[in-house]
Design an enzyme around this catalytic site. Structure first.
Site, PDB file in Angstrom:
ATOM      1  N   HIS A 291       0.806  -1.222   0.000  1.00 49.35           N
ATOM      2  CA  HIS A 291       0.000   0.000   0.000  1.00 49.35           C
ATOM      3  C   HIS A 291       0.841   1.275   0.000  1.00 49.35           C
ATOM      4  O   HIS A 291       1.824   1.399   0.707  1.00 49.35           O
ATOM      5  CB  HIS A 291      -1.042   0.012   1.120  1.00 49.35           C
ATOM      6  CG  HIS A 291      -0.500   0.044   2.516  1.00 49.35           C
ATOM      7  ND1 HIS A 291      -0.200   1.221   3.153  1.00 49.35           N
ATOM      8  CD2 HIS A 291      -0.236  -0.942   3.385  1.00 49.35           C
ATOM      9  CE1 HIS A 291       0.217   0.941   4.391  1.00 49.35           C
ATOM     10  NE2 HIS A 291       0.209  -0.364   4.555  1.00 49.35           N
ATOM     11  N   ASP A 303       6.206   0.432   6.650  1.00 50.14           N
ATOM     12  CA  ASP A 303       4.740   0.328   6.510  1.00 50.14           C
ATOM     13  C   ASP A 303       4.254   1.470   5.631  1.00 50.14           C
ATOM     14  O   ASP A 303       3.924   2.523   6.139  1.00 50.14           O
ATOM     15  CB  ASP A 303       4.088   0.344   7.887  1.00 50.14           C
ATOM     16  CG  ASP A 303       2.598   0.014   7.831  1.00 50.14           C
ATOM     17  OD1 ASP A 303       2.146  -0.499   6.797  1.00 50.14           O
ATOM     18  OD2 ASP A 303       1.900   0.278   8.821  1.00 50.14           O
ATOM     19  N   GLU A 337      -4.867   1.772   2.615  1.00 55.49           N
ATOM     20  CA  GLU A 337      -4.972   0.554   3.430  1.00 55.49           C
ATOM     21  C   GLU A 337      -5.160   0.922   4.898  1.00 55.49           C
ATOM     22  O   GLU A 337      -5.914   0.287   5.629  1.00 55.49           O
ATOM     23  CB  GLU A 337      -3.697  -0.299   3.274  1.00 55.49           C
ATOM     24  CG  GLU A 337      -3.782  -1.690   3.929  1.00 55.49           C
ATOM     25  CD  GLU A 337      -3.334  -1.742   5.372  1.00 55.49           C
ATOM     26  OE1 GLU A 337      -3.580  -2.763   6.023  1.00 55.49           O
ATOM     27  OE2 GLU A 337      -2.755  -0.760   5.888  1.00 55.49           O
ATOM     28  N   ASP A 365       3.011  -6.575   3.288  1.00 61.59           N
ATOM     29  CA  ASP A 365       2.653  -5.487   4.201  1.00 61.59           C
ATOM     30  C   ASP A 365       2.964  -5.883   5.647  1.00 61.59           C
ATOM     31  O   ASP A 365       2.150  -5.717   6.546  1.00 61.59           O
ATOM     32  CB  ASP A 365       1.169  -5.123   4.040  1.00 61.59           C
ATOM     33  CG  ASP A 365       0.786  -3.906   4.884  1.00 61.59           C
ATOM     34  OD1 ASP A 365       1.695  -3.164   5.307  1.00 61.59           O
ATOM     35  OD2 ASP A 365      -0.421  -3.718   5.132  1.00 61.59           O
TER      36      ASP A 365
END
Lengths: 474, 474
Positions: A291, A303, A337, A365
């Site tokens: 994402h 992240d 996300e 992820d």
């Protein structure tokens, strides 16, 4: 460690790899040797000429964090589109999606006084939270360790700031399991405490380490009436430890919290999609995704900048090594996300609308650390086949092949025929960075990132070769 | 990655661990369950109450680097002795050993000029090297990629600075294998080039990454006459890449090197030893070791502060969990692994002199990253038993059980009966830090370090339970 005896060690290490590679398994011997050779080619290319790390540098340090609806998120969309065009992928396009647009506002403030000393508390609003009144909120604190405990206290929460302080269970080797064990208090604290008349919630940061970084993350008010909405924030783990101690000294201490975050109208944004057309089944798809959005602290490196660049690197490695996929491969940079999953839902909805046939999907992820394995969450016909590939990946350190959750963004694609897989890197450091100002480019290691991209590429190669929407044909 | 679906993931992850733990293996079912319970207790203790990380903070940031013969090395000896006494180990003592005493002197200088621009080269003398003349040495550079290539050039090396520029093979997943593939040019470059009349050697730093940290390390002159000794230094990998490029532009460029290191007379030092007395065989020993000395750049954190604190933590975890060892356990903080191995040799010599019976030894000297497995290098009777323990360790991420090299310091203990093992953590980051100013405390992660200590403790528990100097009895 010096060079002593290392020539010997080296020889033995190589010997031991060779041993492993010749392990028998359920793939026929011929395929095993051929697949093993292809996979070696993929890893060699990634480790000597990997591009993902430099792409990540651009994404995280040139653009920075990329909150849904922000100008940086839009920059990242344009960057991803241009990059995939520059790589010469067969088709690159933007898929429009409306996303929630929450903004943090001014730097949050939290403090209290104990024994005449003012304690400043590292704090950040949770995504989706409302603001405090403009002059903040001051109240006594009631410490709880779960949603259930807060529910039991009921009306005793009235007028209080509810402090959710359940720590990670350090004994869980998989830190995602520890996260799962306490994240509910972040997501559902406010909707639990609000109806009882609490004035705010503060939650211990979702982190495996004790330090002064507050970690943000999503929260929601569910179905409660909007007049029961209360502000919700995270404080650092170190501050949580201190506050807990101080509450034992003075249960009536007054805590001050001020935040000015707010939710703006939904904003237009995009999933970014790049394709390599399949040679045999151009209208059947394998999706590889991470994402593009991140939280607005740090640089969204682990992240999920790493998942974004690995997904594009998978397609690039197919091109570089000359492997022609049978199915069409899609790198998808999902938007939102973190806080709505709008991109993932949109992608699956459009796939359904267009009657697209999706054979498999893989998501990265869980950070960019050394690869440890993959999860499988898909049709039952393929599970044994998937598990039989493990010996091909063990020489590269991927030993953990589990049945289970694959990923949030590819989740909406799930149906009876698709094979979903989640990339599983080492998890020990991830929650030190996750959703905090500590999630920066310098925490990512180039070799670890590229090993991960090679592992994902190799898995996609295997899925492309052995999977179809019909049961496995060999 | 957010909380979406993570409750499910958590449950599945736990399920998958349970599955693994019940794998059948060559240990009887009863022992497997009991050993599994004990090992869980060890990991739980290490992960919730591990002390190794705070000990490492003291060793690396209060004391700093600890070159053999230095005042800091002596400080570290006293620190280790006091710490083990404070832990209440049954016996703590110092084992005297004379060690080489090489000092770096002033900061080294290296540079050259190309296209009118002066290039400053990050450089450090290699341990054991002589100095340059006090005004330095200036000469043309001849680039080679191996000892063998230098030997072939023979008299063409005369008057030149020989530049050994073989890089790590990035395709080797195990970075120790890549190190082994090029470390000979560091250790033997000067003794190869000196006899042909070269005036100095510079070597590309032994590192897996491209940056501006020079990495030092040991070198030797072997048996060549002392008038053929030449100064030997390492330059950063980035500088090596640049120099190689510039030599193509101007093969006659002049390189300047100045260093003032020297070897002083051998100095008195110590191995630091702590014991927990065995309940059944107090006169039979299991040694757990790392090396207390380090190079004089950085803080000697991963090399080998982590091995030092893990070794002491093994004994502490035995005490904390109440496991009574049958054999006497010894934590040994070896002195001078890096540059002479005098501590390891002394320890084995004294063991032989005193007719001590050594059942097993384990060494941690490959960094403090996430545990991946163990190597076994010992008597043939125990190898199958050792390998059969793997399923007990897989739930904690230790999947790599190899036959091979165990460690430098415990190497001299090797005989027909002892079982040696090397702790094998993840190797991807290690050679970015190794022997450089980059090897500092902040590169170590507490959970990774404590998982390693728990893995070592668990292995020692198994060795203590199932091994003896006689073939395994069960």
């Amino acid at each position: 460690m010096k060079q002593h005896f290392l020539w010997l060690f080296s020889a033995l290490a190589l010997f031991s790899c060779t041993q492993k590679e010749s392990t028998t398994n359920t793939i026929s011997k011929t395929s095993f040797t051929k697949d093993s050779t292809t996979i070696k080619k993929v890893f060699d290319a990634a480790l000597t000429d990997g591009q993902a790390y430099e792409w990540l540098r651009e994404l995280t340090t040139d653009i920075g964090h990329r909150m849904s609806g922000s100008a940086q998120a839009q920059e990242a969309v344009e960057w991803g589109e241009q990059l995939m065009k520059d790589q010469g992928f067969d088709k690159v396009w933007l898929q429009p999606v409306m996303v929630p647009h929450w903004v943090r506002g001014e730097k949050e403030v939290a403090n209290y006084t104990i024994n005449g000393q003012k304690i400043d508390v590292p704090v950040c609003a949770l995504g989706g939270s409302i603001a405090t009144p403009s002059n903040g909120v001051t109240a006594e604190v009631i410490e709880v360790f779960s949603i259930e405990e807060a529910e039991k206290l009921g009306d005793k929460l009235k007028g209080k700031i509810v402090f959710f302080n359940r720590p990670f269970d350090a004994t869980l080797v998989n830190t995602f399991a520890a996260y799962s064990g306490c994240v509910k208090q972040r997501g559902e604290g406010a909707k639990t405490a609000g109806p009882f008349g609490a004035v705010a919630t503060i939650v211990r940061s979702m982190s495996s380490s004790i330090n002064d970084y507050p970690h943000t993350g999503g929260m929601g008010y569910g179905d409660i009436p909007s007049d029961q909405y209360i502000p919700s924030a995270a404080i650092s783990t170190l501050a949580a430890e201190k506050l807990s101690k101080h509450l034992k000294e003075n249960p009536n201490l007054k805590f001050y919290l001020k935040q000015s975050c707010k939710t703006l109208p939904d904003a237009p944004s995009f999933n970014v999609i790049g394709e390599i057309t399949g040679s045999e089944f151009p209208n059947k798809y394998i999706t590889i995704g991470g994402h593009l959005d991140s939280w607005d602290l740090g640089q969204g490196a682990h992240d999920d900048g790493t998942g974004v660049v690995q997904s594009m690197e998978v397609l690039r490695l197919f091109k570089e090594t000359g492997i022609k996929p049978r199915h069409t491969l899609r790198a998808v940079l999902f938007m939102n996300e973190e806080f709505g999953l709008r991109g993932g839902i949109k992608y699956a909805d459009e796939a359904k609308l267009k009657n697209e046939i999706h054979v498999a999907a893989i998501e990265s992820d869980a950070g960019g650390h050394t690869p440890r394995g993959f999860s499988y969450d898909g049709n039952k016909e393929n599970v044994d086949e998937f598990m039989s590939w493990k010996p091909l990946f063990e020489p590269y350190g991927l030993h953990q092949w589990d049945i289970g959750y694959a990923g949030a963004d590819i989740g909406p694609l799930k149906n009876k025929t698709i094979s979903l897989s989640g990339y599983r890197p080492d998890s020990q450091r991830y929650f030190e960075y996750h959703h905090s100002a500590n999630d920066t480019f310098d925490k990512v290691n180039a070799r670890e990132l590229h090993l991960g991209a090679a592992a994902m590429t190799s898995l996609v190669y295997m899925m492309d070769k052995y999977f179809d929407v019909e049961p496995v044909k060999k």
